[in-house]
Design an enzyme around this catalytic site. Structure first.
Site, mmCIF file in Angstrom:
data_model
loop_
_atom_site.group_PDB
_atom_site.id
_atom_site.type_symbol
_atom_site.label_atom_id
_atom_site.label_comp_id
_atom_site.label_asym_id
_atom_site.label_seq_id
_atom_site.Cartn_x
_atom_site.Cartn_y
_atom_site.Cartn_z
ATOM 1 N N GLU A 135 58.538 -13.331 -38.106
ATOM 2 C CA GLU A 135 58.531 -14.792 -38.204
ATOM 3 C C GLU A 135 57.132 -15.262 -38.575
ATOM 4 O OE1 GLU A 135 58.793 -18.718 -35.307
ATOM 5 O OE2 GLU A 135 59.942 -16.940 -34.754
ATOM 6 N N GLU B 16 53.580 -25.723 -37.359
ATOM 7 C CA GLU B 16 54.249 -26.283 -36.195
ATOM 8 C C GLU B 16 53.316 -27.315 -35.595
ATOM 9 O OE1 GLU B 16 56.960 -23.385 -33.787
ATOM 10 O OE2 GLU B 16 55.055 -22.381 -34.155
#
Length: 344
Positions: A220, A225
């Site tokens: 990932e 974010e």
């Protein structure tokens, strides 16, 4: 977008005695690709010190001219500095979505599909229920994709048991799984994030072998974010075997009280074999390398990954929304672009 417990790192006396020197060393290491050195210094500084190091590198070690930034798509070609033009020529666009089209139309189905449903499938104790409705994911008519979280109860959720929360939050999550995936290159999106307690916007990638190799073995890469309660900070992280809940993270914070929610910003990674570098508005702020992994950790970023865009609400990291959380909350995406390196 997986589990995110983040223990506070204890600063060591060195940061109090020589904060400027340590920050400069960490920032310089990021620029020259000194992954191991950068990681050691960031750990020593702690999260706050690492953010300071990034601001030093921005001020003193600019990595060449930046491309112009604007709140809207440029209508005319802009003249570039020669060095910037050469940098652009080293990268060739291989995939993109500019999100042009009428308001409330769906994004291009040839490029995107929707993840739907609620917990427990997301693994973060999130509150939202993802739908494919235009009210949650659609074009805004001004060249942007709008991913909108709403405080509402919808028919599709009625009668279903929500893993967490009161079943009254909807949102959107898009993916290119099965439509586009790539290993290595430049992955970039221009986004305006929302702010508010419990909001969790993200632009990220997952290993395309996920149906054969379960997470985190497929890898990932979180390009961007952010926490709605801390809209001045962007986080870039990788997760793999041995660094699951606490991934290898880099982040930077806007100075002078700036907020990423006040306008569009460009979030990017340059990904090459054994190395991922994160950028905010064209400036590098962190790097992760295969050589920095510890015993028991495995580098799983040498195969194609697909793209994801989503706006989560609640969860272990951002915490639940509260009365101050503004709904509807929108993440606007101006574009997503993927480039390959030409080797010039």
């Amino acid at each position: 977008m997986r589990l995110r417990p983040r223990p506070r790192l204890r600063r060591r006396p060195l940061t109090h005695r020589f904060p400027g020197a340590v920050a400069m060393l960490a920032a310089t290491a990021v620029l020259i690709g000194g992954c191991d050195v950068a990681r050691e210094r960031v750990t020593e500084l702690g999260h706050a010190g690492a953010a300071h190091a990034v601001h030093v590198v921005h001020a003193r070690f600019a990595a060449g001219p930046e491309l112009p930034q604007a709140d809207h798509k440029p209508q005319k070609p802009q003249r570039l500095h020669k060095a910037a033009a050469r940098a652009v020529e080293e990268w060739r666009l291989v995939w993109s979505d500019e999100f042009r089209g009428p308001a409330r139309h769906r994004p291009d189905r040839a490029k995107w599909s929707f993840d739907r449903g609620g917990e427990p499938q997301w693994g973060n104790h999130e509150w939202q229920y993802y739908t494919d409705r235009p009210g949650n994911v659609s074009l805004d008519g001004h060249g942007n994709l709008a991913v909108t979280a709403r405080h509402e109860r919808v028919r599709e959720v009625r009668g279903k048991k929500c893993g967490f929360g009161p079943c009254d939050i909807t949102s959107g999550r898009l993916t290119t799984k099965g439509k586009f995936a790539r290993a290595y290159g430049r992955f970039e999106a221009r986004i305006k994030i929302p702010k508010g307690q419990g909001l969790w916007p993200a632009f990220w990638m997952l290993g395309a072998n996920v149906d054969k190799v379960t997470w985190p073995g497929n890898g990932e890469i979180d390009v961007m974010e952010a926490l709605g309660r801390q809209p001045n900070t962007v986080h870039g992280t990788i997760h793999g075997p041995g660094y699951v809940a606490q991934g290898i993270e880099n982040h930077t914070t806007l100075g002078r009280g700036g907020s990423l929610a006040d306008g569009f910003h460009t979030y990017r990674v340059d990904w090459m074999p054994g190395k991922v570098t994160w950028y905010l508005d064209g400036k590098p702020y962190g790097t992760a390398c295969a050589g920095q992994l510890k015993h028991g950790q495995k580098w799983v970023f040498d195969h194609p990954h697909y793209l994801l865009l989503n706006l989560a609400v609640g969860g272990d990291w951002p915490g639940p929304p509260d009365r101050s959380t503004p709904f509807p909350a929108r993440m606007l995406v101006d574009y997503v672009r993927v480039y390959e390196h030409t080797g010039r």
